[in-house]
Design a protein around this motif. Structure first.
Motif, PDB file in Angstrom:
ATOM      1  N   THR A 263      25.976  81.501  63.504  1.00 23.40           N
ATOM      2  CA  THR A 263      26.232  80.190  62.903  1.00 23.40           C
ATOM      3  C   THR A 263      27.187  79.349  63.737  1.00 23.40           C
ATOM      4  O   THR A 263      27.302  78.153  63.488  1.00 23.40           O
ATOM      5  CB  THR A 263      26.820  80.352  61.491  1.00 23.40           C
ATOM      6  OG1 THR A 263      28.040  81.099  61.577  1.00 23.40           O
ATOM      7  CG2 THR A 263      25.836  81.081  60.589  1.00 23.40           C
ATOM      8  N   ARG A 264      27.851  79.974  64.711  1.00 27.39           N
ATOM      9  CA  ARG A 264      28.763  79.245  65.593  1.00 27.39           C
ATOM     10  C   ARG A 264      28.633  79.808  66.999  1.00 27.39           C
ATOM     11  O   ARG A 264      28.687  81.017  67.203  1.00 27.39           O
ATOM     12  CB  ARG A 264      30.218  79.367  65.121  1.00 27.39           C
ATOM     13  CG  ARG A 264      31.194  78.560  65.963  1.00 27.39           C
ATOM     14  CD  ARG A 264      32.634  78.776  65.494  1.00 27.39           C
ATOM     15  NE  ARG A 264      33.570  77.937  66.225  1.00 27.39           N
ATOM     16  CZ  ARG A 264      34.110  78.265  67.403  1.00 27.39           C
ATOM     17  NH1 ARG A 264      33.798  79.432  67.966  1.00 27.39           N
ATOM     18  NH2 ARG A 264      34.950  77.455  68.010  1.00 27.39           N
TER      19      ARG A 264
ATOM     20  N   ARG B  91      19.999  79.033  62.549  1.00 29.93           N
ATOM     21  CA  ARG B  91      21.085  78.918  61.575  1.00 29.93           C
ATOM     22  C   ARG B  91      22.352  78.311  62.164  1.00 29.93           C
ATOM     23  O   ARG B  91      23.406  78.340  61.526  1.00 29.93           O
ATOM     24  CB  ARG B  91      21.436  80.302  61.013  1.00 29.93           C
ATOM     25  CG  ARG B  91      20.265  81.021  60.354  1.00 29.93           C
ATOM     26  CD  ARG B  91      20.714  82.363  59.806  1.00 29.93           C
ATOM     27  NE  ARG B  91      19.599  83.097  59.200  1.00 29.93           N
ATOM     28  CZ  ARG B  91      19.723  84.317  58.659  1.00 29.93           C
ATOM     29  NH1 ARG B  91      20.920  84.919  58.664  1.00 29.93           N
ATOM     30  NH2 ARG B  91      18.678  84.918  58.131  1.00 29.93           N
TER      31      ARG B  91
ATOM     32  N   LYS C 269      25.365  76.163  62.978  1.00 24.96           N
ATOM     33  CA  LYS C 269      26.073  75.078  62.310  1.00 24.96           C
ATOM     34  C   LYS C 269      27.165  74.461  63.168  1.00 24.96           C
ATOM     35  O   LYS C 269      27.529  73.306  62.950  1.00 24.96           O
ATOM     36  CB  LYS C 269      26.693  75.580  60.997  1.00 24.96           C
ATOM     37  CG  LYS C 269      25.672  76.001  59.957  1.00 24.96           C
ATOM     38  CD  LYS C 269      26.359  76.405  58.666  1.00 24.96           C
ATOM     39  CE  LYS C 269      25.334  76.794  57.606  1.00 24.96           C
ATOM     40  NZ  LYS C 269      25.999  77.186  56.323  1.00 24.96           N
ATOM     41  N   THR C 270      27.699  75.205  64.119  1.00 25.38           N
ATOM     42  CA  THR C 270      28.785  74.708  64.969  1.00 25.38           C
ATOM     43  C   THR C 270      28.432  75.003  66.415  1.00 25.38           C
ATOM     44  O   THR C 270      28.130  76.156  66.761  1.00 25.38           O
ATOM     45  CB  THR C 270      30.127  75.375  64.605  1.00 25.38           C
ATOM     46  OG1 THR C 270      30.415  75.124  63.229  1.00 25.38           O
ATOM     47  CG2 THR C 270      31.243  74.801  65.458  1.00 25.38           C
TER      48      THR C 270
ATOM     49  N   THR D  25      18.157  71.404  65.990  1.00 31.88           N
ATOM     50  CA  THR D  25      19.232  71.963  65.160  1.00 31.88           C
ATOM     51  C   THR D  25      19.283  71.219  63.835  1.00 31.88           C
ATOM     52  O   THR D  25      20.131  70.331  63.634  1.00 31.88           O
ATOM     53  CB  THR D  25      20.582  71.869  65.886  1.00 31.88           C
ATOM     54  OG1 THR D  25      20.820  70.489  66.223  1.00 31.88           O
ATOM     55  CG2 THR D  25      20.577  72.693  67.154  1.00 31.88           C
TER      56      THR D  25
ATOM     57  N   ASN E  63      20.388  72.182  61.013  1.00 29.28           N
ATOM     58  CA  ASN E  63      21.535  72.555  60.173  1.00 29.28           C
ATOM     59  C   ASN E  63      22.872  72.351  60.864  1.00 29.28           C
ATOM     60  O   ASN E  63      23.899  72.827  60.365  1.00 29.28           O
ATOM     61  CB  ASN E  63      21.417  74.023  59.756  1.00 29.28           C
ATOM     62  CG  ASN E  63      20.155  74.295  58.955  1.00 29.28           C
ATOM     63  OD1 ASN E  63      19.760  73.487  58.120  1.00 29.28           O
ATOM     64  ND2 ASN E  63      19.508  75.429  59.214  1.00 29.28           N
ATOM     65  N   LEU E  64      22.906  71.666  61.993  1.00 27.97           N
ATOM     66  CA  LEU E  64      24.145  71.506  62.756  1.00 27.97           C
ATOM     67  C   LEU E  64      25.125  70.609  62.002  1.00 27.97           C
ATOM     68  O   LEU E  64      24.764  69.519  61.545  1.00 27.97           O
ATOM     69  CB  LEU E  64      23.839  70.911  64.131  1.00 27.97           C
ATOM     70  CG  LEU E  64      24.997  70.910  65.139  1.00 27.97           C
ATOM     71  CD1 LEU E  64      25.389  72.332  65.508  1.00 27.97           C
ATOM     72  CD2 LEU E  64      24.623  70.113  66.387  1.00 27.97           C
ATOM     73  N   GLU E  65      26.378  71.068  61.898  1.00 27.06           N
ATOM     74  CA  GLU E  65      27.424  70.317  61.205  1.00 27.06           C
ATOM     75  C   GLU E  65      28.537  69.858  62.132  1.00 27.06           C
ATOM     76  O   GLU E  65      29.167  68.833  61.855  1.00 27.06           O
ATOM     77  CB  GLU E  65      28.025  71.172  60.081  1.00 27.06           C
ATOM     78  CG  GLU E  65      27.041  71.546  58.989  1.00 27.06           C
ATOM     79  CD  GLU E  65      27.681  72.375  57.905  1.00 27.06           C
ATOM     80  OE1 GLU E  65      28.900  72.691  58.052  1.00 27.06           O
ATOM     81  OE2 GLU E  65      26.991  72.723  56.926  1.00 27.06           O
ATOM     82  N   THR E  66      28.800  70.583  63.200  1.00 28.15           N
ATOM     83  CA  THR E  66      29.892  70.248  64.113  1.00 28.15           C
ATOM     84  C   THR E  66      29.380  70.321  65.541  1.00 28.15           C
ATOM     85  O   THR E  66      28.829  71.353  65.952  1.00 28.15           O
ATOM     86  CB  THR E  66      31.082  71.204  63.938  1.00 28.15           C
ATOM     87  OG1 THR E  66      31.540  71.137  62.592  1.00 28.15           O
ATOM     88  CG2 THR E  66      32.222  70.820  64.876  1.00 28.15           C
TER      89      THR E  66
ATOM     90  N   THR F  14      22.747  66.612  58.905  1.00 27.81           N
ATOM     91  CA  THR F  14      23.838  67.407  58.335  1.00 27.81           C
ATOM     92  C   THR F  14      25.127  67.302  59.136  1.00 27.81           C
ATOM     93  O   THR F  14      26.089  68.020  58.827  1.00 27.81           O
ATOM     94  CB  THR F  14      23.420  68.882  58.265  1.00 27.81           C
ATOM     95  OG1 THR F  14      23.042  69.326  59.578  1.00 27.81           O
ATOM     96  CG2 THR F  14      22.243  69.061  57.320  1.00 27.81           C
TER      97      THR F  14
ATOM     98  N   ARG G 165      28.696  66.600  60.417  1.00 33.91           N
ATOM     99  CA  ARG G 165      29.956  66.247  59.766  1.00 33.91           C
ATOM    100  C   ARG G 165      31.041  65.873  60.766  1.00 33.91           C
ATOM    101  O   ARG G 165      31.910  65.064  60.459  1.00 33.91           O
ATOM    102  CB  ARG G 165      30.457  67.406  58.895  1.00 33.91           C
ATOM    103  CG  ARG G 165      29.522  67.801  57.792  1.00 33.91           C
ATOM    104  CD  ARG G 165      30.102  68.935  56.960  1.00 33.91           C
ATOM    105  NE  ARG G 165      31.333  68.528  56.321  1.00 33.91           N
ATOM    106  CZ  ARG G 165      31.410  67.927  55.140  1.00 33.91           C
ATOM    107  NH1 ARG G 165      30.303  67.665  54.456  1.00 33.91           N
ATOM    108  NH2 ARG G 165      32.569  67.602  54.624  1.00 33.91           N
TER     109      ARG G 165
END
Length: 745
Positions: free
Chosen positions: A374-375, A399, A401-402, A423, A425-428, A464, A466
């Motif tokens: 996830t990272r 999956r 996210k970062t 990506t 689901n990427l958040e950062t 997604t 942030r």
């Protein structure tokens, strides 16, 4: 001898004190003043003083006759003054709720009720988190970290009994070991009998981050520290990292560090005491083994019980020559010694993976990484390119996210156009494009790509997202930078979760074009994304101030109601022009160019009442709420007549010319295709509202300049003349001083 003065014992002891040093206490300050006065007085009884000692009673001090640089001025002399100055020190301040008080805070000095919040009644977990936040950073090798540790241990923990346990827990949760002596002291504290300790420190430590220099070197009169002994005393240990200076910027051996290797007993100690790690750091320089032993060590360690629930792994300094996947044997037998990628896949719960200064990064290794990540962080890896990253994101990052990509010298932004598709689901997303030189004596920190982003590439952003941070953007043309910024403005409606936007770019264009470019895109990005939140009311600093504010509003409403009840509505216009009664009389005689007397003005702006009489600071010149000055009836009639006789403002050719001139003066450029001149849809960006305003970002930090990113950034202070040191020759007033005697002292 009769003609020689003898200095008293007290004077001889205090004469060595420098007048440039502040005294430790107020009592020392007063005694220092007395000593200065005694030194300046002339002792006429030099020979007789040896035979007759001075009287025990202290004589009256004379006024100070010479200038002494001190931080505090003394109002009284002698010990009586010292006692008066120290009177009341250490007493608890008594709060009186009847009179306005000033809070101890430096930021607010208004009236309060004097109620101190019950900080000691907060839960232990909340107080510990407060101390953890206040004491950061504690692990960086800086002077601030040492002072924060000292504040936490010697001040916060000794404030009161309620603060002792949370402050100590905040330190022992991840103890900071800043010198070679501190690991020995920590071990001695953990090995003391429980009856002699304030609390059980062993179970409080859950993270251990220690520099390799604390283990490779010995302290004074101490043997080399054994890490296994310390790990055995920490039953709740979950995070273990041994840091090396070469893994931090500038990612090269600035100074030589004595070699240190992982002791074989370390992993046996972890398994013997049943400890389960959540994070660990591998460093290739700390593994003393050849290729076969390296593969066997990684495989055996990752399959052991301490690494069964490992979720975060950091890999530093692994090269292709000693950690690549071995070639398959020709006879078809299974591979007994897997490489780095295969060893990483043996961790079933791995979610966070970091590569630092690893030349092993290839397409094969990235494609072999586990799908549970996830990272992913890749820092200072020479071989990483955009095609490699794009291939990994399209196949092995469902999956993720970062994504953190820092200081990769071959990586450009060509992977951003398909980012929203690759990506979802990427958040950062964090990118730091500053590169560092591999050599100390030469600068080879130039990027290995030609263009960071071409003019034909338009980035896309996941819905997604942030946090977005792109710093040190360089080698980017004006058209490519415009596409990057415009993509964020156009995607505002599809980024509802974005809360932090940081863009730092370096564009090498003429300064006039860069000024217009900066003005346009900084204002547009702030207009679209920055949260328009009002500042907190200054009346909420204390409950008493808020009550006073409400009482003042009620009194104003009551006085306004009384004035409205006493004055009829018909008298409003007449009272507004009381001061212009003479002008009205003159107009009534028919002398204003209007036949039939005065013309009544239907609308007159009435200035709002001020809160305090004579208050001139309520309205400023730049405030839009500032009322206009009242005009006389004659001036109002003349302005109405001139407006009626003149054509409309839109029909005046001079107004249109002025409008066009103003647009050209404040426009982006002269339309010659440079950076200042924008595209067709950006020509009138100031007066055209944005298609969608997100307005939810707490941080919008956009910087556009032409600085060249370097390892050491120089400022104006680096080019100032340095101050002459104290032991240089004093040459003021000519060579050799004023009198030509040589030195000042």
């Amino acid at each position: 001898m009769a003609g020689t003065k003898r200095r008293s014992v007290r004077q001889a002891a205090t004469r060595k004190r420098s007048v440039y040093v502040d005294p430790d206490t107020d009592e020392d300050d007063f005694e220092a003043a007395a000593d200065d006065a005694d030194d300046s007085a002339d002792d006429s009884a030099g020979a007789d003083e040896a035979a007759h000692p001075p009287p025990p009673k202290r004589r009256k001090l004379a006024p100070r006759t010479r200038h002494v640089t001190r931080s505090k001025s003394v109002g009284k002399s002698g010990k009586a003054g010292a006692k008066a100055g120290l009177k009341g020190v250490g007493r608890r301040r008594k709060w009186n709720t009847d009179t306005p008080l000033e809070t101890p805070s430096k930021g607010f000095t208004g009236p309060t009720d004097g109620h101190v919040p019950a900080w000691t009644s907060l839960p232990l977990e909340i107080l510990r988190d407060i101390f953890l936040y206040a004491a950061q950073p504690m692990h960086e090798q800086t002077r601030a970290s040492a002072s924060n540790v000292g504040w936490l241990m010697t001040k916060a923990a000794r404030t009161c009994r309620a603060f002792a346990q949370p402050a100590l827990e905040a330190y022992y949760l991840s103890p900071s070991l800043l010198t070679t002596e501190w690991p020995h002291r920590l071990l001695e504290t953990l090995q003391r009998p429980k009856a002699t300790r304030y609390m059980d420190y062993n179970v409080k430590t859950k993270a251990l981050s220690i520099d390799v220099r604390r283990l490779a070197y010995t302290a004074h009169n101490k043997p080399r520290f054994d890490l296994c002994t310390l790990v055995a005393e920490l039953p709740q240990l979950q995070h273990l990292e041994i840091l090396h200076p070469v893994d931090e910027p500038p990612f090269r051996a600035v100074f030589k560090v004595q070699p240190w290797h992982y002791p074989p007993a370390l992993f046996r100690t972890l398994q013997h005491h049943g400890q389960r790690l959540r994070s660990f750091r591998w460093n290739r320089s700390m593994i003393a083994a050849d290729n076969a032993d390296l593969y066997a060590l990684l495989t055996q360690t990752h399959l052991s019980q301490p690494f069964e629930y490992l979720s975060r792994l950091t890999v530093c300094g692994f090269n292709y020559a000693d950690s690549a996947e071995p070639p398959p044997p020709e006879d078809g037998t299974p591979i007994l010694a897997p490489g780095l990628a295969t060893s990483i896949t043996l961790l079933p719960h791995l979610q966070d993976l970091t590569f630092t200064s690893c030349d092993i990064l290839t397409d094969a290794l990235l494609s072999a990484l586990p799908l549970t990540l996830t990272r992913l962080e890749i820092t200072s890896c020479l071989e990483l390119t955009s095609p490699m990253l794009e291939t990994y994101l399209s196949t092995s990052a469902p999956r993720l996210k970062t994504l953190v990509l820092n200081h990769n010298i071959s990586l450009n932004l060509s992977f951003l156009p398909p980012l929203a598709r690759l990506t979802p689901n990427l958040e950062t997303l964090t990118l730091d494009l500053r590169s560092f030189s591999e050599r100390l004596n030469s600068n080879d920190a130039e990027p290995l790509y030609t263009d960071l982003l071409t003019a034909a590439e338009t980035p896309t952003w996941p819905a997604t997202l942030r946090t977005l941070e792109l710093t040190h953007i360089q080698r980017c043309s004006a058209a490519a930078a415009r596409n990057l910024f415009r993509s964020l403005v156009d995607a505002a409606q599809s980024l509802p979760d974005l809360r932090r936007l940081v863009l730092h770019s370096h564009i090498n264009i003429p300064w006039r074009d860069r000024a217009g470019f900066r003005e346009q895109w900084i204002e547009r990005l702030r207009r679209v994304y920055l949260r328009a939140s009002a500042s907190p009311s200054a009346q909420l600093n204390s409950s008493r101030l808020w009550r006073m504010h409400l009482q003042g509003q009620q009194q104003q409403q009551q006085s306004a109601a009384r004035r409205g009840a006493m004055k009829p509505p018909a008298e409003v216009h007449d009272s507004a022009d009381e001061e212009d009664s003479d002008d009205g009389a003159e107009c009534g005689e028919g002398g204003a160019g209007f036949e039939g007397g005065c013309v009544e003005v239907s609308h007159i702006r009435v200035s709002p009442a001020k809160e305090h009489a004579g208050d001139t600071d309520v309205y400023s010149d730049s405030s839009p709420e500032k009322p206009r000055p009242r005009r006389s009836r004659r001036v109002a009639e003349a302005s109405l007549a001139s407006q009626a006789s003149s054509p409309e403002a839109g029909d005046d050719p001079s107004d249109a010319a002025d409008e066009e001139e103003g647009e050209d003066r404040h426009g982006d450029g002269d339309g010659d295709g440079s950076v200042g001149s924008t595209a067709d849809d950006d020509g009138d960006w100031r007066h055209r509202p944005e298609a969608y305003v997100q307005g939810l970002c707490d941080v919008v930090d956009v910087r556009i300049d032409n600085q060249r990113p370097r390892e050491n950034q120089f400022t104006a202070g680096d080019f100032l003349d340095s101050e002459v040191s104290g032991d240089e020759d004093w040459t003021e007033g000519g060579e050799g001083g004023e009198g030509g005697g040589g030195y000042a002292w």
